[in-house]
Write a protein that holds these residues in place. Sequence first.
Motif, PDB file in Angstrom:
ATOM      1  N   ARG A  55       0.869  -1.185   0.000  1.00 49.79           N
ATOM      2  CA  ARG A  55       0.000   0.000   0.000  1.00 49.79           C
ATOM      3  C   ARG A  55       0.904   1.233   0.000  1.00 49.79           C
ATOM      4  O   ARG A  55       1.693   1.437   0.915  1.00 49.79           O
ATOM      5  N   ILE A  56       0.778   2.039  -1.057  1.00 47.79           N
ATOM      6  CA  ILE A  56       1.547   3.283  -1.166  1.00 47.79           C
ATOM      7  C   ILE A  56       0.561   4.439  -1.157  1.00 47.79           C
ATOM      8  O   ILE A  56      -0.368   4.468  -1.964  1.00 47.79           O
ATOM      9  N   VAL A  57       0.770   5.375  -0.244  1.00 49.08           N
ATOM     10  CA  VAL A  57      -0.072   6.564  -0.164  1.00 49.08           C
ATOM     11  C   VAL A  57       0.776   7.753  -0.603  1.00 49.08           C
ATOM     12  O   VAL A  57       1.754   8.101   0.058  1.00 49.08           O
ATOM     13  N   LEU A  58       0.405   8.345  -1.740  1.00 50.53           N
ATOM     14  CA  LEU A  58       1.085   9.527  -2.265  1.00 50.53           C
ATOM     15  C   LEU A  58       0.303  10.755  -1.831  1.00 50.53           C
ATOM     16  O   LEU A  58      -0.849  10.938  -2.221  1.00 50.53           O
ATOM     17  N   ALA A  59       0.913  11.590  -1.006  1.00 54.74           N
ATOM     18  CA  ALA A  59       0.252  12.805  -0.518  1.00 54.74           C
ATOM     19  C   ALA A  59       0.464  13.956  -1.502  1.00 54.74           C
ATOM     20  O   ALA A  59       1.446  13.973  -2.257  1.00 54.74           O
ATOM     21  N   THR A  60      -0.446  14.906  -1.487  1.00 55.09           N
ATOM     22  CA  THR A  60      -0.361  16.044  -2.405  1.00 55.09           C
ATOM     23  C   THR A  60       0.840  16.946  -2.128  1.00 55.09           C
ATOM     24  O   THR A  60       1.248  17.712  -2.995  1.00 55.09           O
ATOM     25  N   ASP A  61       1.433  16.850  -0.933  1.00 54.93           N
ATOM     26  CA  ASP A  61       2.597  17.683  -0.611  1.00 54.93           C
ATOM     27  C   ASP A  61       3.917  17.059  -1.068  1.00 54.93           C
ATOM     28  O   ASP A  61       4.993  17.560  -0.768  1.00 54.93           O
ATOM     29  N   GLY A  62       3.841  15.928  -1.803  1.00 52.51           N
ATOM     30  CA  GLY A  62       5.046  15.296  -2.324  1.00 52.51           C
ATOM     31  C   GLY A  62       5.672  14.273  -1.394  1.00 52.51           C
ATOM     32  O   GLY A  62       6.763  13.785  -1.654  1.00 52.51           O
ATOM     33  N   THR A  63       4.983  13.929  -0.311  1.00 51.87           N
ATOM     34  CA  THR A  63       5.481  12.892   0.588  1.00 51.87           C
ATOM     35  C   THR A  63       4.703  11.598   0.336  1.00 51.87           C
ATOM     36  O   THR A  63       3.635  11.614  -0.273  1.00 51.87           O
ATOM     37  N   TYR A  64       5.251  10.494   0.798  1.00 53.99           N
ATOM     38  CA  TYR A  64       4.559   9.214   0.662  1.00 53.99           C
ATOM     39  C   TYR A  64       4.792   8.360   1.905  1.00 53.99           C
ATOM     40  O   TYR A  64       5.736   8.582   2.668  1.00 53.99           O
ATOM     41  N   THR A  65       3.915   7.385   2.076  1.00 51.31           N
ATOM     42  CA  THR A  65       4.121   6.317   3.052  1.00 51.31           C
ATOM     43  C   THR A  65       3.904   4.998   2.321  1.00 51.31           C
ATOM     44  O   THR A  65       3.122   4.926   1.373  1.00 51.31           O
ATOM     45  N   ILE A  66       4.603   3.983   2.758  1.00 47.52           N
ATOM     46  CA  ILE A  66       4.448   2.651   2.174  1.00 47.52           C
ATOM     47  C   ILE A  66       4.334   1.638   3.301  1.00 47.52           C
ATOM     48  O   ILE A  66       5.027   1.743   4.315  1.00 47.52           O
ATOM     49  N   THR A  67       3.422   0.702   3.129  1.00 45.55           N
ATOM     50  CA  THR A  67       3.231  -0.381   4.073  1.00 45.55           C
ATOM     51  C   THR A  67       3.309  -1.677   3.280  1.00 45.55           C
ATOM     52  O   THR A  67       2.639  -1.823   2.261  1.00 45.55           O
ATOM     53  N   GLU A  68       4.139  -2.607   3.765  1.00 46.08           N
ATOM     54  CA  GLU A  68       4.289  -3.891   3.096  1.00 46.08           C
ATOM     55  C   GLU A  68       4.107  -5.007   4.115  1.00 46.08           C
ATOM     56  O   GLU A  68       4.691  -4.967   5.193  1.00 46.08           O
ATOM     57  N   SER A  69       3.315  -5.997   3.718  1.00 43.21           N
ATOM     58  CA  SER A  69       3.045  -7.131   4.596  1.00 43.21           C
ATOM     59  C   SER A  69       3.277  -8.418   3.805  1.00 43.21           C
ATOM     60  O   SER A  69       2.619  -8.652   2.789  1.00 43.21           O
TER      61      SER A  69
END
Length: 164
Positions: free
Chosen positions: A81-95
Amino acid sequence: MHESRSMSATLACALLCALSLSACKPKAPAETAAPPVEPATTTPAADAGPVAQRAPFDVKAFAGTFTGTLPCADCPGIDTRIVLATDGTYTITESYQERTAPELHGDGTWTVEENDQRLRLDPNSKDERDRLFAILSQDEIRQLDLEGKAIESSLPYNLKRATP
């Protein structure tokens, strides 16, 4: 006469070396933002129509969540799961499927490059490498290898936009 031929050969060799070195000029750095859009123009030919205008890449519209299961060498798959934020940051979760290990979490910044065709995830942790994805459409990305090339495989390397 012999000196003239020797000088000509030396001059030719120097010219070839100079041409070879000029061909080794380093590439320009990868673009990190969408290039400015030129206004539509017409071609000089009388019967030609207007030149197509390309819309700038809309980062805010592309931001969102992409999910899917990526291949795993020693398990059924990696739920990603990759969440791309509008401010140019992201988070990634891998299971990792069928493992008792905890989820892996990461974050950093994301940019679009290669003429709006590639997504780069640059992790905040400098122990990790950048991850690259081809932008297939507004709703789908495909993981690339470490050099940014397509992975030739029938395995599923695509992540799709999650519906809100």
